[in-house]
Scaffold this active site. Structure first.
Site, short mmCIF file in Angstrom:
data_model
loop_
_atom_site.label_atom_id
_atom_site.label_comp_id
_atom_site.label_asym_id
_atom_site.label_seq_id
_atom_site.Cartn_x
_atom_site.Cartn_y
_atom_site.Cartn_z
N GLU A 111 -20.98 -0.55 19.29
CA GLU A 111 -20.09 -1.29 18.36
C GLU A 111 -18.59 -1.08 18.60
O GLU A 111 -17.80 -1.11 17.67
CB GLU A 111 -20.44 -0.97 16.89
CG GLU A 111 -21.87 -1.32 16.51
CD GLU A 111 -22.20 -1.08 15.04
OE1 GLU A 111 -21.29 -0.93 14.22
OE2 GLU A 111 -23.40 -1.03 14.72
N ARG B 288 0.82 -1.22 0.00
CA ARG B 288 0.00 0.00 0.00
C ARG B 288 0.85 1.27 0.00
O ARG B 288 0.51 2.28 0.62
CB ARG B 288 -0.96 0.00 1.21
CG ARG B 288 -2.07 -1.04 1.07
CD ARG B 288 -3.02 -0.97 2.25
NE ARG B 288 -2.36 -1.43 3.48
CZ ARG B 288 -2.79 -1.15 4.71
NH1 ARG B 288 -3.86 -0.41 4.88
NH2 ARG B 288 -2.15 -1.62 5.76
N ILE C 136 -27.88 4.52 14.18
CA ILE C 136 -27.72 3.38 13.27
C ILE C 136 -26.82 2.30 13.86
O ILE C 136 -26.71 1.21 13.32
CB ILE C 136 -27.18 3.87 11.91
CG1 ILE C 136 -28.06 4.99 11.36
CG2 ILE C 136 -27.11 2.76 10.88
CD1 ILE C 136 -29.54 4.65 11.22
N HIS D 178 -21.48 12.08 7.19
CA HIS D 178 -20.18 12.05 6.50
C HIS D 178 -19.38 13.32 6.70
O HIS D 178 -18.28 13.45 6.18
CB HIS D 178 -20.39 11.76 5.01
CG HIS D 178 -21.12 10.47 4.78
ND1 HIS D 178 -22.48 10.39 4.81
CD2 HIS D 178 -20.68 9.22 4.58
CE1 HIS D 178 -22.84 9.13 4.61
NE2 HIS D 178 -21.76 8.40 4.47
N1 GLN Z 1 -24.46 -0.54 12.15
C1 GLN Z 1 -23.40 -0.05 11.35
C2 GLN Z 1 -22.81 1.22 11.95
O1 GLN Z 1 -23.51 1.97 12.53
C3 GLN Z 1 -23.86 0.25 9.95
C4 GLN Z 1 -22.72 0.64 9.10
C5 GLN Z 1 -23.07 0.83 7.65
O2 GLN Z 1 -24.22 0.95 7.30
N2 GLN Z 1 -22.09 0.87 6.79
O3 GLN Z 1 -21.64 1.50 11.83
ZN ZN Z 2 -24.98 3.01 6.56
#
Ligand code: GLN
Ligand code: ZN
Length: 751
Positions: A482, A15, A429, A693
């Site tokens: 997460e 890389r 999410i 983003h």
């Molecule tokens: N559950 C994942 C997160 O929140 C979803 C990630 C994604 O959609 N790329 O990071």
């Molecule tokens: Zn997503």
């Protein structure tokens, strides 16, 4: 038999391009330093192919970021706002690719899209009324000359004008027809310059030909190439196609004056039939794409040689099915995989050997050669790949397993009662910021520098903090954050039997971002509970509902290198059964809201509409249902997609039969909402109310405005309030501020 490679990986074996570019972005490497690093990579790539004895090697397949962007810059297709920055040529290029924020101005990057059905992304060229298309760059000529000086006489690979125009965005009143003749004449100038530099063969990549084409497309293609082929300037022209067959235009293409035509026999399911039906002109050379440029398994010489024989064509060159850009560099970098595994794989470098071997075997009487026999032995079976129990489970799946009961409307009532959430429930999410300490904890544990107890303790503290934060903010459905995951596919793969992992098998996704997809090696099953521990712990920290968080089977497979010895459908079903074990385990442990992410579901939608259902949706959508069909009516299933570009497959998305779907909406024009309404979409929806983003904090008013627009199209009882996607790339501070505003906006609307 001669051999041809469409393109070679260009990120460097270790890389190097990524690291050099990032240093350059940070001001730690000079422009010359970056140019030198790139030159060294090109040299290594060219010489690897030359030493392997490849006949037709490409130049101009290198890119600092993306070849479509290179093409736009080559022809001066640079919107004024980037030119106004007054940057150097290379800096302007990166401003187009990554945006620019600094003392010279503030401009966003060009839009980025997936390159056909791959996980590689290209930058979308913008053509407006002020665009003056003219050959202003010299990259193809320079790179041809550079290769020649290294003793490699290359074919020059260009993105063809037809594909380029079809992928460009027209932001003013001009259309393709208004610019195609100018662009064609500039390509002709380029051909002439290449000819003067000594190029004998020019490759025009036209992957767009594998899509559905209408009469206007065919007319445009012919119009462009009749002109180019009349002005070849003594060069030979190779029309190179890939990612499928060219069934809509094959009979026309063979009548044009191309010297060579490259066809894909791997994804092009109809390629062999087309040749049989329409023939192949004797005065042309067929470049037969039979060595898979997208997957990492060894080529089956028996199959390949028999396809070559069946074409019955004398003038054949053996080629790759697409650029090798989509596979990693070399198996030589894999020090941990045993030879029993490695012998079944071919990365880019090993594919060069395969091309050579097959080319030398072609003809008759190869059955007795050692090379051939050794190859065939690979297909007699692989260690650790068969699990009879898994295969029996898949065979025992019945239609009823794909159906969740009771039906949605009834479940919706039951869930509303059990969960008793407010109107416009708020949630996220899944991921919360992956700050330095979070990543360090994982890395140290992986390297053995941290005990399991300490690793777990750290994550538990993080989860507890995260839950407390969400409670303070006032969110309704909480997540654990997460912190245990590096990535949404690798993490699950590591807990499933049947997956294997590499050390350095990086593949370019976009620009300096590379991914290292796991390999599906054998039959898949769940080794052990995956997320249950974390979700249970999170739930113990609060009285509010906690949403379990999983990745769905389609996404897991789409972001891995799939098997070739069983069908994609069968692999997805195996993964679906494994994830189903996890879903039921979560439910049994009191988690009654479970999100199953399908971020990559749309990504592998076939390039032709006519194949969408029969070759993809007809089995991927049921596979998703299989994952959740056995949960209780009161358990609420969520899914998430990272985009809202599913306007044309809304009925299929609804047929996933989830209870709630969240998706990106803040950056799109909300047109998706109209389509949801028109299609009577039953699933509850959470169109993202702000863009994760960017670090920007959305105001309450802004979110209220977005929600107000959404309410015009979506029933109040079905509308959720959430960000676009996971928050893992964001910082703590902006995340907290944004979510406070999000909750405030939901309250305002409730009021
Ligand atoms: N559950 C994942 C997160 O929140 C979803 C990630 C994604 O959609 N790329 O990071
Ligand atoms: Zn997503």
């Amino acid at each position: 038999m001669n051999t041809s490679v469409i393109g070679y990986p260009r990120i460097g074996k270790d890389r190097e391009l990524k690291f050099a570019s990032e240093k350059f972005f940070e001001g730690q490497l000079s422009e010359q330093g970056l140019l030198d690093a790139a030159k060294a990579i090109r040299k290594e790539d060219l010489l690897a192919q030359k030493e392997a004895g490849i006949t037709y090697i490409s130049s101009n397949d290198f890119s600092f970021y993306d070849n479509v962007l290179d093409t736009a810059c080559l022809f001066n297709i640079i919107p004024q706002r980037y030119k106004d920055l007054g940057l150097s040529e290379l800096e302007t290029y990166f401003a187009l690719a990554r945006g620019y924020q600094g003392n010279k101005g503030n401009v966003k990057a060009l839009a980025m899209k997936k390159w056909f059905n791959t996980n590689y992304h290209y930058l979308v060229p913008e053509i407006d009324n002020d665009t003056v298309i003219s050959l202003s760059g010299t990259k193809p000529v320079d790179e041809f000359t550079e290769a020649k000086e290294l003793g490699v006489d290359t074919k020059v690979a260009l993105i063809g004008p037809f594909t380029f125009l079809k992928l460009a965005k027209f932001t003013g009143s001009k259309k393709i027809a208004d610019v195609s003749s100018v662009l064609t004449s500039e390509y002709i100038k380029l051909v002439s310059k290449l000819a003067s530099a000594g190029a004998g063969l020019i490759e025009f990549d036209e992957p767009y030909l594998v899509r559905d084409l209408d009469a206007a497309d065919i007319a445009l293609f012919k119009d462009i190439y009749l002109q180019i082929l009349e002005n070849k300037n003594g060069t030979k022209i190779l029309l190179q196609t890939y990612f499928g067959d060219i069934r809509d235009i094959y009979s026309e293409v063979i009548k044009l004056g191309f010297d060579l035509i490259g066809l894909d026999f791997i994804e092009g399911t109809k390629t062999a039939d087309l040749i049989k039906t329409y023939g192949f002109p004797e005065d042309k050379i067929l470049v037969a794409g039979l060595v898979n440029g997208k997957n990492i398994w060894r080529n089956d010489y028996k199959k390949t040689l028999s396809v070559l024989n069946e074409t019955g064509i004398g003038n054949v060159v053996l080629g790759t099915s697409c650029s090798l850009l989509h596979v990693p560099y070399t198996l030589a970098s894999e020090t941990k995989l045993s030879a029993d595994y490695k012998k079944h794989f071919a990365f880019a470098e090993e594919k060069l050997t395969e091309l050579n071997e097959i080319a030398s075997l072609a003809g008759s009487g190869y059955e007795n050669s050692d090379v051939y026999k050794k190859n065939q032995a690979l297909f007699e079976g692989r260690i650790d790949s068969v699990d009879k129990e898994v295969q029996d489970k898949v065979a025992a799946i019945t239609d009823a397993d794909y159906v969740r009961l009771p039906e949605f409307s009834e479940r919706e009532k039951i869930q509303k009662e059990i969960l008793s959430l407010p109107l416009f429930p708020t949630t996220t999410i899944g991921s919360f910021p992956q700050t330095q300490d979070v990543r360090k904890n994982r890395q140290e544990f992986k390297k053995g520098l941290k005990s399991k107890e300490d690793y777990i303790e750290f994550n538990k503290n993080k989860i507890a903090e995260c839950i407390k934060l969400q409670e303070e903010i006032g969110l309704d459905v909480l997540v654990h954050g997460e912190f245990e995951r590096n990535d949404m596919v690798e993490y699950f793969g590591e807990h499933l039997n049947g997956f294997i992992f590499t050390e350095k098998a990086w593949v370019q996704s976009y620009g300096t971002r590379n991914v290292k997809p796991p390999i599906v090696w054998g039959d898949v099953s769940r080794k052990e509970p995956i997320t249950v521990f974390w979700s249970k712990f999170a739930k113990s920290c609060t009285d509010k509902p906690v949403k379990g968080m999983l990745t769905g089977p389609v996404t897991i497979l789409n972001w891995s290198f799939p098997r070739e010895d069983i069908s994609i459908k069968e692999s997805i079903l195996q993964i679906a059964l494994a994830i189903r074990d996890e879903v039921l385990d979560l439910e049994a442990n009191g988690i009654n809201i479970i999100q199953i992410d399908e971020a990559a579901l749309r990504e592998k939608l076939p390039l032709r509409k006519s194949d969408w259902y029969s070759e993809y949706l007809d089995f991927t959508i049921p596979a998703f249902r299989l994952v959740h069909s056995k949960v209780k009516p009161g358990t609420q299933i969520h899914t998430h997609m990272c985009y809202s570009e599913f306007t044309d497959i809304i009925p299929a998305i609804d047929a996933m039969d989830a209870d709630v779907i969240t998706f990106e909406a803040s950056r799109s024009d909300l047109q998706i909402l109209d389509s949801l309404k028109e299609n009577n979409f039953k699933t509850e929806v959470g169109p993202g109310v702000y863009d994760i983003h960017s670090p920007r904090v959305p105001s309450v008013e802004e979110i209220v405005t977005a929600l107000t627009r959404m309410r015009q199209k979506i029933e109040d009882s079905k509308l959720w309030v959430n960000p676009d996607c996971g928050l893992k790339t964001r910082g703590n501070e902006e995340t907290k501020k944004s979510l406070i505003n999000l909750v405030e906006a939901a309250k305002t609307i409730r009021g």
